[in-house]
Design a protein around this motif. Structure first.
Motif, mmCIF file in Angstrom:
data_model
loop_
_atom_site.group_PDB
_atom_site.id
_atom_site.type_symbol
_atom_site.label_atom_id
_atom_site.label_comp_id
_atom_site.label_asym_id
_atom_site.label_seq_id
_atom_site.Cartn_x
_atom_site.Cartn_y
_atom_site.Cartn_z
ATOM 1 N N ARG A 136 0.819 -1.205 0.000
ATOM 2 C CA ARG A 136 0.000 0.000 0.000
ATOM 3 C C ARG A 136 0.861 1.266 0.000
ATOM 4 N NH1 ARG A 136 -2.831 -4.029 2.222
ATOM 5 N NH2 ARG A 136 -5.100 -4.020 2.077
ATOM 6 N N ARG A 137 2.064 1.170 -0.536
ATOM 7 C CA ARG A 137 2.954 2.324 -0.465
ATOM 8 C C ARG A 137 2.610 3.417 -1.465
ATOM 9 N NH1 ARG A 137 6.260 -2.227 -1.926
ATOM 10 N NH2 ARG A 137 7.468 -2.026 -3.854
ATOM 11 N N ILE A 138 1.827 3.100 -2.494
ATOM 12 C CA ILE A 138 1.296 4.133 -3.376
ATOM 13 C C ILE A 138 -0.221 3.959 -3.445
ATOM 14 C CG2 ILE A 138 3.420 4.281 -4.743
ATOM 15 C CD1 ILE A 138 1.970 2.645 -6.922
ATOM 16 N N ALA A 139 -0.892 4.828 -4.189
ATOM 17 C CA ALA A 139 -2.334 4.687 -4.374
ATOM 18 C C ALA A 139 -2.633 3.323 -4.976
ATOM 19 C CB ALA A 139 -2.860 5.801 -5.268
ATOM 20 N N HIS A 140 -3.656 2.649 -4.484
ATOM 21 C CA HIS A 140 -3.901 1.259 -4.856
ATOM 22 C C HIS A 140 -5.391 0.954 -4.865
ATOM 23 C CE1 HIS A 140 -3.615 1.685 -0.497
ATOM 24 N NE2 HIS A 140 -4.545 0.740 -0.438
ATOM 25 N N TYR A 141 -5.770 -0.016 -5.692
ATOM 26 C CA TYR A 141 -7.157 -0.461 -5.703
ATOM 27 C C TYR A 141 -7.396 -1.365 -4.499
ATOM 28 C CZ TYR A 141 -11.383 -3.025 -6.850
ATOM 29 O OH TYR A 141 -12.636 -3.602 -6.781
ATOM 30 N N ASP A 142 -8.466 -1.080 -3.777
ATOM 31 C CA ASP A 142 -8.831 -1.848 -2.588
ATOM 32 C C ASP A 142 -10.088 -2.658 -2.906
ATOM 33 O OD1 ASP A 142 -8.480 -2.089 0.549
ATOM 34 O OD2 ASP A 142 -10.616 -1.790 0.181
ATOM 35 N N TYR A 143 -9.923 -3.965 -2.985
ATOM 36 C CA TYR A 143 -11.012 -4.851 -3.378
ATOM 37 C C TYR A 143 -12.164 -4.820 -2.382
ATOM 38 C CZ TYR A 143 -13.360 -9.373 -4.145
ATOM 39 O OH TYR A 143 -14.283 -10.362 -4.346
ATOM 40 N N TRP A 144 -11.857 -4.662 -1.104
ATOM 41 C CA TRP A 144 -12.873 -4.785 -0.064
ATOM 42 C C TRP A 144 -13.804 -3.573 -0.031
ATOM 43 C CZ3 TRP A 144 -7.773 -6.000 0.188
ATOM 44 C CH2 TRP A 144 -7.490 -7.367 0.263
ATOM 45 N N SER A 145 -13.318 -2.411 -0.413
ATOM 46 C CA SER A 145 -14.180 -1.230 -0.500
ATOM 47 C C SER A 145 -14.513 -0.894 -1.951
ATOM 48 C CB SER A 145 -13.510 -0.026 0.164
ATOM 49 O OG SER A 145 -12.248 0.250 -0.424
ATOM 50 N N LYS A 147 -12.728 0.491 -4.348
ATOM 51 C CA LYS A 147 -12.333 1.834 -4.770
ATOM 52 C C LYS A 147 -10.813 1.961 -4.672
ATOM 53 C CE LYS A 147 -12.785 4.119 -0.243
ATOM 54 N NZ LYS A 147 -13.482 5.188 0.507
ATOM 55 N N VAL A 148 -10.279 2.992 -5.292
ATOM 56 C CA VAL A 148 -8.855 3.282 -5.193
ATOM 57 C C VAL A 148 -8.621 4.091 -3.921
ATOM 58 C CG1 VAL A 148 -6.884 4.445 -6.258
ATOM 59 C CG2 VAL A 148 -8.533 3.209 -7.689
ATOM 60 N N ARG A 149 -7.764 3.593 -3.073
ATOM 61 C CA ARG A 149 -7.423 4.268 -1.832
ATOM 62 C C ARG A 149 -6.036 4.894 -1.953
ATOM 63 N NH1 ARG A 149 -10.687 2.487 2.573
ATOM 64 N NH2 ARG A 149 -9.104 3.281 4.002
ATOM 65 N N ARG A 150 -5.791 5.898 -1.172
ATOM 66 C CA ARG A 150 -4.487 6.541 -1.227
ATOM 67 C C ARG A 150 -3.442 5.716 -0.473
ATOM 68 N NH1 ARG A 150 -5.160 11.966 2.534
ATOM 69 N NH2 ARG A 150 -5.763 10.937 4.485
ATOM 70 N N SER A 151 -2.195 6.113 -0.588
ATOM 71 C CA SER A 151 -1.106 5.424 0.100
ATOM 72 C C SER A 151 -1.394 5.321 1.586
ATOM 73 C CB SER A 151 0.204 6.184 -0.128
ATOM 74 O OG SER A 151 1.204 5.774 0.775
ATOM 75 N N VAL A 152 -0.854 4.275 2.206
ATOM 76 C CA VAL A 152 -1.034 4.089 3.640
ATOM 77 C C VAL A 152 -0.297 5.163 4.442
ATOM 78 C CG1 VAL A 152 0.960 2.561 3.935
ATOM 79 C CG2 VAL A 152 -1.021 2.297 5.446
ATOM 80 N N LEU A 153 0.663 5.847 3.841
ATOM 81 C CA LEU A 153 1.437 6.852 4.579
ATOM 82 C C LEU A 153 0.579 8.008 5.090
ATOM 83 C CD1 LEU A 153 4.817 6.940 2.655
ATOM 84 C CD2 LEU A 153 4.569 6.776 5.137
ATOM 85 N N PRO A 154 -0.182 8.700 4.259
ATOM 86 C CA PRO A 154 -1.000 9.793 4.810
ATOM 87 C C PRO A 154 -2.110 9.315 5.729
ATOM 88 C CG PRO A 154 -1.469 9.477 2.476
ATOM 89 C CD PRO A 154 -0.272 8.647 2.787
#
Length: 761
Positions: A136-145, A147-154
């Motif tokens: 999850r270090r960059i923006a990634h598609y999240d299967y469970w929601s 949608k595309v989620r942002r990086s885990v850092l912010p």
């Protein structure tokens, strides 16, 4: 660890406090133990918080404030994969928890734990890692929601993210913090990611390569002809300059109207390559922003392709991705550990057992790997549905033979219950031990996504002699009765070494061997980057031949995936026909689960093929199996023999124009009749159909259905599977669960079980 244990050690505080979603098992297959022992060996005091209550910050204050930082991981597995099935249903157990008790970790555990650490001790540095953070270090598609989620850092508000093999970066970081360096100033560690102001660069000598849009042809630039005799090539007053070769570089523009002699210096190939590497090392690739990829599937696929092309530590550039008014900066991936370094990590003083506070509680993940040994890391297979490459990398890191033998001896002497059976010598793959590129320079320059697809690279060494030698020495260890191979085998590599297959089949197969064709059809296989069935057939011939020569009755356990991107209903039908032809049956199936950052997940989300250059218009469309009915249908094709699936399969076969496969003969896939009381789960056969359904007792010997296995879901991404094959008499011999595969042969028995969890951190 508790306060009482700190008091016993005479500690007033911890230097580092690690937070994990797993129970603590002091064994090198578990990332928390490996990292904790590594930092302990460097002289630091390390505390571990296992499965803390995340509903408040109280548990996060148990060990006090760390002197240096909190280190946060979800555990050996991604918390979402750990808790939910591929159908988004909640799992009933957790293999990394005492007695497999569920609900001992939150969803997206890295983010939740990091926020609680901040709440417990504001101002304390927070560093996140493990496979969940890596993916999850960059923006990634999240299967469970969905949608595309942002990086885990912010989201986590962490100071630093360490991805991949973290040992080298973690040790250097910890020592620098101990010397008083601010974490906000540590920006040069490979394998780390962090938030920076928009436009930040490490220095004035850095360049930015803009990759925020899909590449399109640009305007043609007409370059000046260097041989043209015109004003552009003349000196002042129209006088031509003469060029000669020499040891120095001179000015190309004559001064004061005088003819000057200019010197051109010839640069060697080595110097040019060195200059290019230096320039590349000071270039950052700007990916499309989170806001762009969130709304634009084509740009998401483009970002994914660019990201994966920058994964070779030998040539990868830094990457940056805008998230609102700030950027996520990714340094190049870590340099793989040497054999000596890897030996050192695995030979730290592990207790090789769970923490004594758990008493007699059973921890399934521990039971699975307690008598196994990791011999390598990484995988150059490049399977698009797998996350190993994104986390451990493609370059194989292997231990020495002596180090592995010493661990076997230590396991024999220290692990309770050892009976002389080594359950596995492996890793992500069973047979990549010490397989490397023949030329280090070629390896460092390579940008291929796989070393074995579409065919095995000519530069890849496939000599299995070191692995054969290891197997033989492991068998000779005093007290060892049997050495089994439980990790999945890469059979397309194995066929390059018949001697290895003979050694394996003769001495190291406990009746069943796991391999993973994943599919039979070219379409899905091309999206998975897996070899065709020809390699499987060649391996099976050698496997059967050497089994006969050894006087053993042994079987292969092939794994297959349902509902992978690029798979059509026709593909699954053909796979079902192959299963029936080869007399295979399985109870539960492995269904594709889109994990963050995997290339197959990109296909699922964008319906584009990131294995090829992306285009705004045209390009290859990759179908994604999304709706519930089609996913059920693909699973049903793999379980064609289960009467519960017959109504759905009949309907589908009629829609596909394949009613010729419905009937009671050997050439048919499913029968035209329905046993009483079955088929209700599909929703296509209503309860009032019971009276018209024929009783199963009238078809004894004809039905291949049998009873469904009752295996529980294991800790891996796939479902559990149980295996059957009809005996010559027509009777089915059911077995206990086997993970996502099935055995061939009469009276099939289970394999050694699910593949052990790898050393993911």
């Amino acid at each position: 660890m508790s306060r009482a244990e700190m008091d016993q050690l005479g500690w007033d505080s911890c230097d580092i406090i690690m937070v994990t979603g797993d129970a603590y098992i002091d064994h090198p297959s578990f990332g928390m133990a490996l990292v904790g022992r590594l930092l302990e060996a460097q002289g630091f005091r390390v505390g571990i918080l296992c499965q803390p209550d995340w509903n408040s910050a109280v548990d996060f204050r148990q060990l006090g404030k760390p002197n240096l930082y909190f280190g946060v991981t979800a555990g050996n597995m991604d918390s979402m994969v750990n808790r939910y099935t591929s159908d988004r249903k909640t799992r009933s157990d957790d293999a990394y928890t005492p007695n497999a008790e569920p609900n001992k970790r939150p969803d997206r555990a890295v983010t939740v734990y990091a926020q609680r650490c901040r709440e417990a001790y504001p101002g304390t540095a927070v560093i996140i890692g493990s496979i969940e953070a890596s993916l999850r270090r960059i923006a990634h598609y999240d299967y469970w929601s969905d949608k595309v989620r942002r990086s885990v850092l912010p989201d986590s508000k962490a100071d630093l993210l360490i991805f991949g093999n973290a040992e080298r970066a973690l040790v250097e970081l910890t020592h620098r913090l101990a010397r008083g360096e601010k974490i906000s100033d540590i920006r040069d560690l490979r394998g780390t990611a962090f938030m920076v102001p928009t436009g930040w660069l490490p220095g004035d000598d850095w360049d930015v390569m803009d990759s925020t849009e899909v590449d399109t042809p640009g305007p043609l630039i007409q370059h000046a002809d260097p041989y043209a005799m015109n004003d552009a090539g003349a000196g002042k007053n129209g006088q031509n300059s003469r060029l000669t070769l020499g040891p120095a570089v001179g000015s190309m523009v004559p001064e004061n109207g005088q003819k000057t002699e200019h010197v051109v210096r010839l640069v060697s190939r080595e110097e040019r390559l060195a200059a290019r590497r230096e320039r590349r090392a000071h270039t950052v690739v700007r990916l499309p922003s989170y806001e762009q990829v969130k709304e634009d599937p084509v740009l998401y696929a483009h970002a994914s392709r660019t990201f994966h092309l920058e994964s070779n530590p030998g040539n990868a550039r830094a990457m940056v991705q805008a998230h609102g008014e700030r950027d996520v900066w990714l340094n190049p991936p870590p340099i793989p550990l040497t054999t000596e370094e890897l030996d050192g990590v695995y030979e730290l003083p592990y207790a090789r057992r769970p923490h004594p506070s758990y008493g007699d509680a059973k921890i399934p993940a521990w039971e699975m790997i307690r008598f196994s040994v990791n011999i390598m890391r990484g995988c150059f297979g490049g399977c698009t549905f797998c996350s190993i490459t994104e986390h451990e990398g493609r370059i194989i890191q292997s231990r020495s033979e002596d180090s592995v033998i010493r661990e076997i001896e230590e396991m024999r002497d220290k692990t309770p219950g050892f009976t002389g059976i080594v359950s596995d010598l492996g890793g992500p793959t069973a047979n990549m031990f010490h397989l490397t590129c023949k030329d280090p320079q070629i390896e460092s320059a390579c940008r291929r996504l796989s070393c074995v697809y579409p065919d095995i690279c000519e530069n890849l060494g496939t000599d299995h002699s070191k692995l054969i030698s290891l197997y033989r020495k492991a068998r000779d260890v005093k007290g060892v009765k049997k050495v089994l191979i439980g990790s999945g085998l890469r059979y397309d590599l194995a066929v390059r070494s018949p001697e290895y297959i003979k050694e394996l089949v003769t001495h190291h197969v406990g009746g069943y061997l796991k391999i993973a064709p994943e599919h039979t059809e070219a379409g899905p296989l091309s999206k998975m980057m897996k070899p065709g069935m020809g390699a499987y057939d060649r391996f099976k011939q050698l496997f059967d031949r050497f089994s006969r020569e050894a006087g053993k009755e042994q079987y292969l356990i092939p794994y297959f995936i349902a509902a992978h991107p690029g798979t059509t209903d026709e593909d699954m039908l053909n796979l079902a026909l192959w299963l029936k032809k080869n007399n295979f049956r399985l109870d539960q199936v492995q269904t594709f689960l889109p994990t963050p950052m995997a290339l197959a997940t990109t296909m699922y989300h964008s319906e584009k093929n990131p294995l090829k250059k992306l285009h705004r218009t045209g390009g290859e469309h990759v179908g994604a199996v999304r709706n519930g009915r089609q996913r059920k249908l693909h699973k049903a094709f793999l379980r064609y023999h289960d009467a519960e699936n017959w109504p759905l399969l009949r309907e589908a076969l009629k829609e596909m124009g394949r009613t010729d496969l419905i009937g009671n003969g050997k050439k048919h896939l499913i029968p035209a009749w329905q046993p009483a009381g079955t088929g209700l789960k599909s929703g296509l056969l209503h309860s009032d159909a019971r009276s018209s359904a024929q009783p199963a007792a009238k078809h004894v010997g004809k039905s291949t259905a049998g009873k469904t296995g009752s295996g529980k879901t294991g800790p891996q991404m796939a479902s559990t599977a149980a295996v059957r094959r009809a005996s010559p008499s027509g009777r089915s011999d059911a077995t206990r669960p086997v993970k996502a595969g099935f055995a061939a042969g009469k009276s099939a028995k289970p394999s050694s079980g699910p593949r052990k969890p790898g050393p993911k951190r």
